[in-house]
Design a protein around this motif. Structure first.
Motif, PDB file in Angstrom:
ATOM      1  N   LEU A  20       0.846  -1.194   0.000  1.00 41.15           N
ATOM      2  CA  LEU A  20       0.000   0.000   0.000  1.00 41.15           C
ATOM      3  C   LEU A  20       0.879   1.240   0.000  1.00 41.15           C
ATOM      4  N   ASP A  21       0.749   2.045  -1.057  1.00 35.61           N
ATOM      5  CA  ASP A  21       1.539   3.278  -1.187  1.00 35.61           C
ATOM      6  C   ASP A  21       0.805   4.181  -2.162  1.00 35.61           C
ATOM      7  N   ASP A  22       0.733   5.477  -1.877  1.00 34.51           N
ATOM      8  CA  ASP A  22       0.028   6.388  -2.768  1.00 34.51           C
ATOM      9  C   ASP A  22       0.863   6.757  -3.997  1.00 34.51           C
ATOM     10  N   GLU A  23       2.123   6.278  -4.060  1.00 38.30           N
ATOM     11  CA  GLU A  23       3.003   6.579  -5.187  1.00 38.30           C
ATOM     12  C   GLU A  23       3.159   5.326  -6.055  1.00 38.30           C
ATOM     13  N   PRO A  24       2.598   5.316  -7.257  1.00 43.25           N
ATOM     14  CA  PRO A  24       2.731   4.146  -8.134  1.00 43.25           C
ATOM     15  C   PRO A  24       4.178   3.767  -8.421  1.00 43.25           C
ATOM     16  N   HIS A  33      11.299  -5.804  -6.998  1.00 44.09           N
ATOM     17  CA  HIS A  33      12.080  -6.504  -5.973  1.00 44.09           C
ATOM     18  C   HIS A  33      11.439  -7.847  -5.631  1.00 44.09           C
ATOM     19  N   ALA A  34      10.124  -7.851  -5.441  1.00 44.22           N
ATOM     20  CA  ALA A  34       9.425  -9.066  -5.032  1.00 44.22           C
ATOM     21  C   ALA A  34       9.541 -10.162  -6.086  1.00 44.22           C
ATOM     22  N   GLU A  35       9.619  -9.783  -7.353  1.00 47.76           N
ATOM     23  CA  GLU A  35       9.755 -10.769  -8.418  1.00 47.76           C
ATOM     24  C   GLU A  35      11.051 -11.562  -8.299  1.00 47.76           C
ATOM     25  N   LYS A  36      12.044 -11.002  -7.620  1.00 49.66           N
ATOM     26  CA  LYS A  36      13.340 -11.667  -7.483  1.00 49.66           C
ATOM     27  C   LYS A  36      13.427 -12.554  -6.246  1.00 49.66           C
ATOM     28  N   VAL A  37      12.413 -12.487  -5.392  1.00 47.23           N
ATOM     29  CA  VAL A  37      12.442 -13.247  -4.131  1.00 47.23           C
ATOM     30  C   VAL A  37      11.524 -14.451  -4.263  1.00 47.23           C
ATOM     31  N   PRO A  38      12.066 -15.657  -4.186  1.00 45.05           N
ATOM     32  CA  PRO A  38      11.268 -16.843  -4.505  1.00 45.05           C
ATOM     33  C   PRO A  38      10.159 -17.177  -3.519  1.00 45.05           C
ATOM     34  N   PHE A  39      10.255 -16.673  -2.293  1.00 44.20           N
ATOM     35  CA  PHE A  39       9.259 -17.066  -1.288  1.00 44.20           C
ATOM     36  C   PHE A  39       8.262 -15.955  -0.984  1.00 44.20           C
ATOM     37  N   ILE A  40       8.275 -14.882  -1.782  1.00 43.31           N
ATOM     38  CA  ILE A  40       7.308 -13.788  -1.641  1.00 43.31           C
ATOM     39  C   ILE A  40       6.473 -13.690  -2.911  1.00 43.31           C
ATOM     40  N   SER A  41       5.159 -13.687  -2.752  1.00 45.70           N
ATOM     41  CA  SER A  41       4.261 -13.465  -3.884  1.00 45.70           C
ATOM     42  C   SER A  41       3.481 -12.179  -3.630  1.00 45.70           C
ATOM     43  N   LEU A  42       3.901 -11.104  -4.289  1.00 47.29           N
ATOM     44  CA  LEU A  42       3.222  -9.813  -4.138  1.00 47.29           C
ATOM     45  C   LEU A  42       2.017  -9.826  -5.076  1.00 47.29           C
ATOM     46  N   THR A  43       0.879 -10.214  -4.539  1.00 54.78           N
ATOM     47  CA  THR A  43      -0.293 -10.466  -5.372  1.00 54.78           C
ATOM     48  C   THR A  43      -1.066  -9.203  -5.740  1.00 54.78           C
ATOM     49  N   HIS A  44      -1.055  -8.189  -4.856  1.00 49.41           N
ATOM     50  CA  HIS A  44      -1.828  -6.973  -5.103  1.00 49.41           C
ATOM     51  C   HIS A  44      -1.063  -5.761  -4.590  1.00 49.41           C
ATOM     52  N   THR A  45      -1.234  -4.650  -5.292  1.00 48.22           N
ATOM     53  CA  THR A  45      -0.729  -3.357  -4.817  1.00 48.22           C
ATOM     54  C   THR A  45      -1.888  -2.368  -4.802  1.00 48.22           C
ATOM     55  N   PHE A  46      -1.848  -1.436  -3.848  1.00 50.14           N
ATOM     56  CA  PHE A  46      -2.948  -0.493  -3.659  1.00 50.14           C
ATOM     57  C   PHE A  46      -2.412   0.926  -3.484  1.00 50.14           C
ATOM     58  N   VAL A  47      -3.141   1.886  -4.016  1.00 49.33           N
ATOM     59  CA  VAL A  47      -2.865   3.294  -3.764  1.00 49.33           C
ATOM     60  C   VAL A  47      -3.926   3.872  -2.833  1.00 49.33           C
ATOM     61  N   SER A  48      -4.978   3.121  -2.573  1.00 54.19           N
ATOM     62  CA  SER A  48      -6.090   3.561  -1.726  1.00 54.19           C
ATOM     63  C   SER A  48      -6.100   2.765  -0.428  1.00 54.19           C
ATOM     64  N   THR A  49      -6.121   3.464   0.699  1.00 53.48           N
ATOM     65  CA  THR A  49      -6.187   2.781   1.993  1.00 53.48           C
ATOM     66  C   THR A  49      -7.508   2.042   2.154  1.00 53.48           C
ATOM     67  N   ALA A  50      -8.576   2.611   1.640  1.00 53.72           N
ATOM     68  CA  ALA A  50      -9.886   1.961   1.752  1.00 53.72           C
ATOM     69  C   ALA A  50      -9.899   0.629   1.005  1.00 53.72           C
ATOM     70  N   ASP A  51      -9.330   0.619  -0.195  1.00 58.54           N
ATOM     71  CA  ASP A  51      -9.291  -0.612  -0.982  1.00 58.54           C
ATOM     72  C   ASP A  51      -8.417  -1.666  -0.305  1.00 58.54           C
ATOM     73  N   ALA A  52      -7.287  -1.224   0.236  1.00 59.25           N
ATOM     74  CA  ALA A  52      -6.388  -2.161   0.907  1.00 59.25           C
ATOM     75  C   ALA A  52      -7.036  -2.746   2.151  1.00 59.25           C
ATOM     76  N   LEU A  53      -7.718  -1.902   2.908  1.00 58.65           N
ATOM     77  CA  LEU A  53      -8.377  -2.365   4.128  1.00 58.65           C
ATOM     78  C   LEU A  53      -9.485  -3.369   3.799  1.00 58.65           C
ATOM     79  N   ALA A  54     -10.233  -3.092   2.739  1.00 58.50           N
ATOM     80  CA  ALA A  54     -11.298  -4.013   2.323  1.00 58.50           C
ATOM     81  C   ALA A  54     -10.712  -5.356   1.909  1.00 58.50           C
TER      82      ALA A  54
END
Length: 239
Positions: A20-24, A33-54
């Motif tokens: 979650l970050d307001d800066e794309p 970075h996450a694409e290079k780490v085999p045990f992390i799957s960054l499935t979603h990114t959010f610019v809105s706190t409301a969307d992230a909280l939901a």
């Protein structure tokens, strides 16, 4: 040079992460970075706190990369909304002034922008260690050995030797070589189980069989003991 990474996904459980970050642009750095780490799957990114909280209210997330300075809500206030959540929080911000508050909220780590990959990996390894404790898996960290990612079982480490910009991780049954400093490695290991005893060596305390005036014995290997570290080693071993 384009690096090729090889890993076996059956060797570990991938952690689900969101950011979650307001800066794309900041989110794009985390994604790369996450694409290079085999045990992390960054499935979603959010610019809105409301969307992230939901999303967090409806999905299980292991790790949240969370900005602090956002227009509609501070990241620290957002973290308070997740007080009873099992999600591990890693703050990502350009403002070091919030570090104390972040750790008071039991954040796992605090990354300063622009986030370098090595520091990102260090935070991910910390998250992996905490995740292993929760799931009952053996504690491990991932390091680069050539082009490959290798999981090092923390319980199997005997000692680690530094030579210029290389580390040689000596486990009970094998040796792994990686590019990292001793201080960077120490930051990823349990502080109560490992100690630096020389400018070029750190050891697993439970692997030490004998301590002499200027050296210790680990297995059949003799490792130099610097005088500046001897007092702390004695205190740790004899407590």
């Amino acid at each position: 040079m384009k690096y090729i990474y090889n890993w076996n996904f059956t060797d570990f459980e991938t952690m689900i992460a969101i950011a979650l970050d307001d800066e794309p642009a900041a989110l794009e750095i985390l994604r790369r970075h996450a694409e290079k780490v085999p045990f992390i799957s960054l499935t979603h990114t959010f610019v809105s706190t409301a969307d992230a909280l939901a999303f967090l209210g409806q999905n299980t997330v292991d790790v949240l990369f969370l900005d602090v300075q956002m227009p509609d809500m501070l990241g620290t206030d957002f973290a308070r909304l997740l007080n009873n959540s099992k999600t591990q929080i890693i703050f990502v911000t350009a403002y070091p002034d919030y570090a104390v508050e972040g750790f008071a909220l039991h954040a796992l780590d605090y990354l300063l922008k622009p986030v370098e990959f090595g520091r990102f990996l260090q935070a991910c390894n910390r998250a992996l260690g905490q995740h292993a404790k929760k799931t009952g898996e053996s504690s491990g960290i991932f390091v680069k050995d050539g082009y490959d990612w290798v999981r090092v079982n923390v319980d199997e480490i005997l000692y680690i030797q530094s030579d210029t910009n290389l580390l040689f991780i000596h486990e009970r049954t094998c040796k792994v070589t990686t590019r990292m400093t001793l201080n960077e490695m120490l930051a990823q290991l349990p502080a109560d189980r490992f100690l630096r005893i020389h400018k070029s060596y750190l050891v697993a305390l439970n692997a030490i069989q004998k301590m002499e005036r200027h050296q210790v014995t680990v297995g059949n290997v003799t490792i130099p003991l610097a005088g500046s570290y001897k007092g702390e080693l004695e205190a740790r071993l004899l407590k």
